[in-house]
Design an enzyme around this catalytic site. Structure first.
Site, PDB file in Angstrom:
ATOM      1  N   GLN A 213      20.583  64.046  -5.759  1.00  0.00           N
ATOM      2  CA  GLN A 213      21.039  63.196  -4.667  1.00  0.00           C
ATOM      3  C   GLN A 213      20.657  61.739  -4.930  1.00  0.00           C
ATOM      4  OE1 GLN A 213      19.050  65.348  -1.522  1.00  0.00           O
ATOM      5  NE2 GLN A 213      17.207  65.466  -2.769  1.00  0.00           N
TER       6      GLN A 213
ATOM      7  N   GLU B 142      10.456  72.767  -3.107  1.00  0.00           N
ATOM      8  CA  GLU B 142      11.360  71.612  -2.977  1.00  0.00           C
ATOM      9  C   GLU B 142      12.191  71.553  -4.252  1.00  0.00           C
ATOM     10  OE1 GLU B 142      12.141  68.704  -0.884  1.00  0.00           O
ATOM     11  OE2 GLU B 142      13.506  68.514  -2.601  1.00  0.00           O
TER      12      GLU B 142
ATOM     13  N   ASP C 239      12.708  73.140   6.256  1.00  0.00           N
ATOM     14  CA  ASP C 239      12.841  71.712   6.572  1.00  0.00           C
ATOM     15  C   ASP C 239      13.931  71.157   5.663  1.00  0.00           C
ATOM     16  OD1 ASP C 239      12.522  69.035   7.100  1.00  0.00           O
ATOM     17  OD2 ASP C 239      10.595  68.847   6.062  1.00  0.00           O
ATOM     18  N   SER C 240      15.167  71.492   5.993  1.00  0.00           N
ATOM     19  CA  SER C 240      16.287  71.177   5.103  1.00  0.00           C
ATOM     20  C   SER C 240      16.971  69.874   5.479  1.00  0.00           C
ATOM     21  CB  SER C 240      17.323  72.300   5.163  1.00  0.00           C
ATOM     22  OG  SER C 240      18.022  72.237   6.388  1.00  0.00           O
TER      23      SER C 240
ATOM     24  N   ASP D 129      20.925  68.151   6.034  1.00  0.00           N
ATOM     25  CA  ASP D 129      22.075  68.652   6.778  1.00  0.00           C
ATOM     26  C   ASP D 129      22.837  69.694   5.939  1.00  0.00           C
ATOM     27  OD1 ASP D 129      21.582  66.889   8.940  1.00  0.00           O
ATOM     28  OD2 ASP D 129      22.607  65.268   7.902  1.00  0.00           O
TER      29      ASP D 129
ATOM     30  N   PRO E 255      23.687  70.725  -1.492  1.00  0.00           N
ATOM     31  CA  PRO E 255      22.774  71.804  -1.900  1.00  0.00           C
ATOM     32  C   PRO E 255      22.166  72.569  -0.728  1.00  0.00           C
ATOM     33  CG  PRO E 255      21.775  69.630  -2.280  1.00  0.00           C
ATOM     34  CD  PRO E 255      23.212  69.397  -1.929  1.00  0.00           C
TER      35      PRO E 255
END
Lengths: 301, 301
Positions: free
Chosen positions: B50, B125, B174-175, B177, B181
């Site tokens: 990202q 993560e 704790d993603s 939106d 991915p």
């Protein structure tokens, strides 16, 4: 500056402009803005008191702007109007005579007249153009302004409570931000006159801005109220279109405590946000708000 | 388009730009934007997963952006990190082994290790650059990532729960939106693997977006969870920098109910938003959210 970048959506010299697909931006603080995509600018005028616009937005539907600040939107108005109305009206066991200061869009009045005990609801709005435009462009919000129990008076709310005595069961102060004509609605003198205008067991609520951005103001108001009202509480609610999303309301009461309600006698009113459980939860203050209330009082706010 | 109007604050070809006094805008929905005045752009990079930027803003302090979306800010992060952590950790009477999926900024881990029962906290993560940049630019948030009880694994959380079995007391998702991915973190298959990865009395929480803008998604997730977990609840919290200011969290539990907690045994943890009363209040859903949960399930969301 942001308005320049985004293009101010209306031209003051021309009145209404209808720029399909453009954006409206509100500078919520000097450093923070919310922007809504505008489908259509329905109305713009300069009233004797403020600039007034009604825009239809994609995200929140029809939106009332006063001096370029979002007052209310059709899609999220229920959060604010229900929380400023049903908390005090359910705290009072028998609210019959209710005063609303400000709130010319009619949203608070609509909630007030849902309570079957209410015999008279007086709306004191300084700007007749707010009421007229709400009736024309925001009928779902203004719907109860012509109710037989409602009297609309185009007066200064500050003057109104200066003249009244021992009159109201509940007073709701639905003001704009503490700038311009609304500054006096955040003063200790005003709160003393509110006290005087209330009956011996009366209570009042005012919107008192964001705990995130206006902590010092809230601290000062709570201190003023503590010196005037025997019962004095702060509560919070989410308001999507207001700065920071979290909003505060200050309640001063002569006798009834919003945390000691006999829920069995509370009326059943149709709501979309307010419930008795949310009423209780709204008074559960986060530690960061408790810190505001316990901070030393500052002269500057 | 809004970014064009406001001026995109960094130039992808040049990497970091430091434009003092400019604004960052996030298009929260196609029709709604939040804009923060930027003091300084501290970092920009394109990671394998990202675009990542850290900007210092006037209103909210240092702010982590992933793909131009606000993940967390130094000034308001405590709302989110406390509410996604302490609700599940206080619901479980003895959380020892905790998994956090996503959350590379370390904010959830910081809250998790406040619980004295926790012996091991695993952070999974996918993007090592999030962790590295959080440690460098957001030390108040990343503060516990080097705690002896914490293991950081750079893996796909979806794969991780596919492989684990009967391992964790609490899993916190704790993603970002549900785009790119993170889509798989909102699927029924993922929730089934979360169930399998939990011990016989385990429970999990995921952030599940805005009830105001993502009602259909929430409805579908709650339906998926109801088919997997015997106890299945939705709770809400204010998050100032997230769209609409009101956010939802979905909790699935094998045994413990977040509404039946023995508060006497809950540890005292230092918080700024979370309290037991706010925990209780967060599950008091407004009628408009109840309507979402009771609406017919739609295939499209």
């Amino acid at each position: 500056m942001l308005n320049l970048l985004l293009g101010k959506f209306f031209d003051k010299n021309k009145g209404v402009l209808n720029l399909r697909g453009t954006w409206f931006s509100e500078l919520q603080t000097p450093d923070l803005a919310i922007s809504l995509k505008v489908k259509e600018t329905l109305h713009y005028e300069k009233t004797p008191y403020q600039e007034l616009a009604v825009v239809d937005t994609e995200a929140y539907g029809r939106t009332l702007l006063l001096d370029n600040i979002i007052m209310t939107t059709v899609k999220d108005e229920f959060f604010y109007h229900e929380m400023i109305s049903h908390v005090p009206l359910n705290t009072h066991p028998n609210p019959r005579n209710v005063l609303v200061i400000g709130g010319g869009d009619g949203g608070v009045i609509r909630e007030v007249v849902k309570h079957p005990t209410v015999e008279k609801a007086t709306l004191v709005e300084i700007d007749a153009r707010v009421v007229a435009n709400a009736k024309e462009y925001l009928p779902e919000i203004a719907v109860a302004l012509d109710d037989a129990r409602v009297e609309v008076r185009y007066e200064d709310g500050i003057e109104h409570v200066r003249l009244m005595e021992d009159t109201y069961d509940v007073i709701i102060v639905d003001s704009t931000d503490p700038i311009g004509p609304a500054v006096g609605l955040f003063s200790a003198e005003f709160y003393r006159n509110v006290y005087k205008s209330l009956k011996a067991d009366g209570l009042f609520v005012a919107q008192t801005e964001s705990p995130f951005f206006s902590g010092k103001l809230i601290r000062r108001i709570q201190d003023d109220l503590a010196q005037i009202f025997p019962i004095n509480r702060l509560y919070l609610a989410t308001i999507p279109t207001y700065p920071g999303g979290l909003w505060s309301f200050s309640l001063g009461s002569k006798e009834y405590d919003p945390l000691r309600i006999d829920w069995k006698r509370a009326p059943q009113v149709a709501t979309r946000y307010y419930t008795p459980a949310i009423h209780q939860g709204a008074f559960a203050l986060p530690p960061f708000v408790q810190e505001i209330l316990e901070a030393p009082l500052e002269s500057e706010y």
